[in-house]
Design an enzyme around this catalytic site. Sequence first.
Site, short mmCIF file in Angstrom:
data_model
loop_
_atom_site.label_atom_id
_atom_site.label_comp_id
_atom_site.label_asym_id
_atom_site.label_seq_id
_atom_site.Cartn_x
_atom_site.Cartn_y
_atom_site.Cartn_z
N ASP A 148 51.44 49.52 24.94
CA ASP A 148 51.11 48.23 26.56
C ASP A 148 51.10 46.82 25.92
O ASP A 148 49.86 47.17 24.60
CB ASP A 148 50.49 48.75 27.22
CG ASP A 148 49.50 47.51 28.40
OD1 ASP A 148 50.32 46.58 28.72
OD2 ASP A 148 49.06 48.39 28.71
N MET B 85 40.04 50.07 32.43
CA MET B 85 39.78 49.80 31.55
C MET B 85 38.57 49.30 32.06
O MET B 85 38.14 48.53 31.88
CB MET B 85 40.21 48.23 30.88
CG MET B 85 42.00 47.89 29.96
SD MET B 85 42.93 46.92 29.76
CE MET B 85 43.29 46.84 31.78
N MET C 118 47.75 51.09 22.97
CA MET C 118 47.80 49.65 23.23
C MET C 118 47.81 48.78 22.09
O MET C 118 48.02 49.38 21.20
CB MET C 118 46.39 49.63 23.13
CG MET C 118 45.50 49.80 24.53
SD MET C 118 46.59 49.27 26.14
CE MET C 118 46.21 47.66 25.54
N GLY D 73 42.77 43.74 27.33
CA GLY D 73 41.63 42.59 28.27
C GLY D 73 42.58 41.41 28.48
O GLY D 73 41.94 40.86 29.41
N PHE D 74 42.96 40.72 28.03
CA PHE D 74 44.41 39.93 28.75
C PHE D 74 45.23 39.87 28.29
O PHE D 74 45.63 40.95 27.35
CB PHE D 74 43.73 38.41 27.76
CG PHE D 74 42.38 38.60 27.18
CD1 PHE D 74 41.66 37.80 28.64
CD2 PHE D 74 41.58 39.08 26.15
CE1 PHE D 74 40.77 37.25 28.73
CE2 PHE D 74 40.27 38.85 26.73
CZ PHE D 74 39.70 38.35 27.64
N GLY D 75 46.81 39.28 29.31
CA GLY D 75 48.10 39.48 29.16
C GLY D 75 48.22 38.55 28.17
O GLY D 75 47.73 37.50 27.29
N GLY D 76 49.77 38.24 27.43
CA GLY D 76 50.20 37.43 26.95
C GLY D 76 49.36 36.91 25.17
O GLY D 76 50.20 37.00 24.88
N SER E 77 53.60 44.47 34.37
CA SER E 77 52.26 44.85 34.58
C SER E 77 51.75 43.30 35.31
O SER E 77 52.31 42.14 34.76
CB SER E 77 51.49 44.36 33.56
OG SER E 77 50.16 43.91 32.93
N MET F 273 39.99 45.56 34.75
CA MET F 273 39.13 45.82 33.85
C MET F 273 37.49 45.32 34.58
O MET F 273 37.89 44.85 35.66
CB MET F 273 39.87 44.08 33.21
CG MET F 273 41.12 44.31 32.76
SD MET F 273 41.47 42.85 32.07
CE MET F 273 43.33 43.65 31.63
N HIS G 60 45.97 51.47 34.87
CA HIS G 60 45.68 51.40 33.41
C HIS G 60 43.62 50.49 33.45
O HIS G 60 43.48 50.69 33.79
CB HIS G 60 46.02 50.79 32.42
CG HIS G 60 45.49 50.19 30.83
ND1 HIS G 60 46.01 49.00 30.58
CD2 HIS G 60 44.84 51.34 30.94
CE1 HIS G 60 45.61 49.28 29.56
NE2 HIS G 60 44.81 50.43 29.43
N ASP H 19 46.75 46.91 36.65
CA ASP H 19 45.08 46.77 35.33
C ASP H 19 44.05 46.61 35.57
O ASP H 19 44.14 45.46 36.43
CB ASP H 19 45.61 45.28 33.84
CG ASP H 19 46.79 46.16 33.50
OD1 ASP H 19 46.44 46.88 32.85
OD2 ASP H 19 47.81 45.22 33.13
N GLY I 51 52.27 43.48 24.74
CA GLY I 51 52.64 42.03 23.38
C GLY I 51 54.49 42.86 23.07
O GLY I 51 55.14 42.28 22.89
N HIS J 230 52.68 48.59 36.46
CA HIS J 230 51.35 48.73 36.40
C HIS J 230 50.82 47.57 36.25
O HIS J 230 50.72 46.68 37.10
CB HIS J 230 51.24 48.02 34.74
CG HIS J 230 51.09 48.82 33.28
ND1 HIS J 230 50.65 49.91 33.43
CD2 HIS J 230 49.76 48.10 32.87
CE1 HIS J 230 49.95 49.86 32.33
NE2 HIS J 230 49.11 48.21 31.85
C1 DX5 Z 1 45.81 43.89 28.37
C2 DX5 Z 1 46.85 45.03 29.73
C3 DX5 Z 1 48.34 44.53 29.41
C4 DX5 Z 1 49.05 43.65 29.71
C5 DX5 Z 1 50.00 43.38 28.99
O1 DX5 Z 1 44.65 44.37 28.63
O2 DX5 Z 1 46.72 46.44 28.93
O3 DX5 Z 1 49.06 45.76 30.14
O4 DX5 Z 1 48.95 43.22 31.00
O5 DX5 Z 1 50.12 41.79 29.25
P1 DX5 Z 1 51.78 41.37 27.94
O6 DX5 Z 1 52.82 42.05 28.28
O7 DX5 Z 1 51.55 40.06 28.62
O8 DX5 Z 1 51.28 41.60 27.13
ZN ZN Z 2 47.70 47.96 30.56
#
Ligand code: DX5
Ligand code: ZN
Length: 227
Positions: free
Chosen positions: A177, A70, A139, A144-147, A10, A39, A68, A37, A179, A35
């Site tokens: 998708d 959102m 999901m 909304g956020f990575g990590g 991603s 938003m 993806h 994202d 974690g 991937h």
């Molecule tokens: C979250 C995104 C994910 C995100 C995953 O809303 O859709 O694609 O980037 O990031 P990690 O792998 O760090 O959870």
């Molecule tokens: Zn995603």
Amino acid sequence: MTRPLRIAPSLLSANFARLGDEVEAVIAAGADLIHFDVMDNHYVPNLTVGPLVCEAIKPHSSVPIDVHLMVRPVDALVPMFAQAGAGLISFHPEASEHVHRTIQLIRAQGCKAGLVLNPATPVHVLDHVLDELDLVLVMSVNPGFGGQAFIESMLPKIEAVRRRIEASGREVWLEVDGGVKAGNAGRIVAAGADTLVAGSAVFGAGPSQYRSAINALREAALQGEPA
Ligand code: DX5
Ligand code: ZN
């Protein structure tokens, strides 16, 4: 039966000042998809990138771009991302007034169509549309956020989606998708996933480690593959 396994880094966790290089680097390191994202600070509380950026990275990508969405509403952006080079376009059913119509729109634009299930979205949203889908994205964090940390209760949900896909008799990809790490990839694939999105697990390691990070995910995932 061994399923194909796809790793989809991603870009959310990539260096946005060097996106073309980042795309090329993860593909050289073994990525099967990119991937992407999107938003809108409306459907989710974050704001990222649109079709212009997809178009800009397209010449750098020899693998399909996995968009993806959102965003709400969805439909107006579908032709824009198709034009910008998306190979797959996924959206959230809560964000479209007419889910079946949006799926048809994506396919009419020549892209593979995916439906995304948030952690609280029940599997029965697939009831009347699975036959039209190329991909189901589960999901395993709230979008909304990575990590963020993987939500463990999504494992039985992945199993339930896999059962539905098997019952349909069609080849529908099951992507997970949020974690995803080497430490849980085996369990996620054992539950039925065939496509793993990984943001921080790949990009967090730094460019010199992309290959080892992707390999670690692939090796962990193979431990979970059905014999
Ligand atoms: C979250 C995104 C994910 C995100 C995953 O809303 O859709 O694609 O980037 O990031 P990690 O792998 O760090 O959870
Ligand atoms: Zn995603």
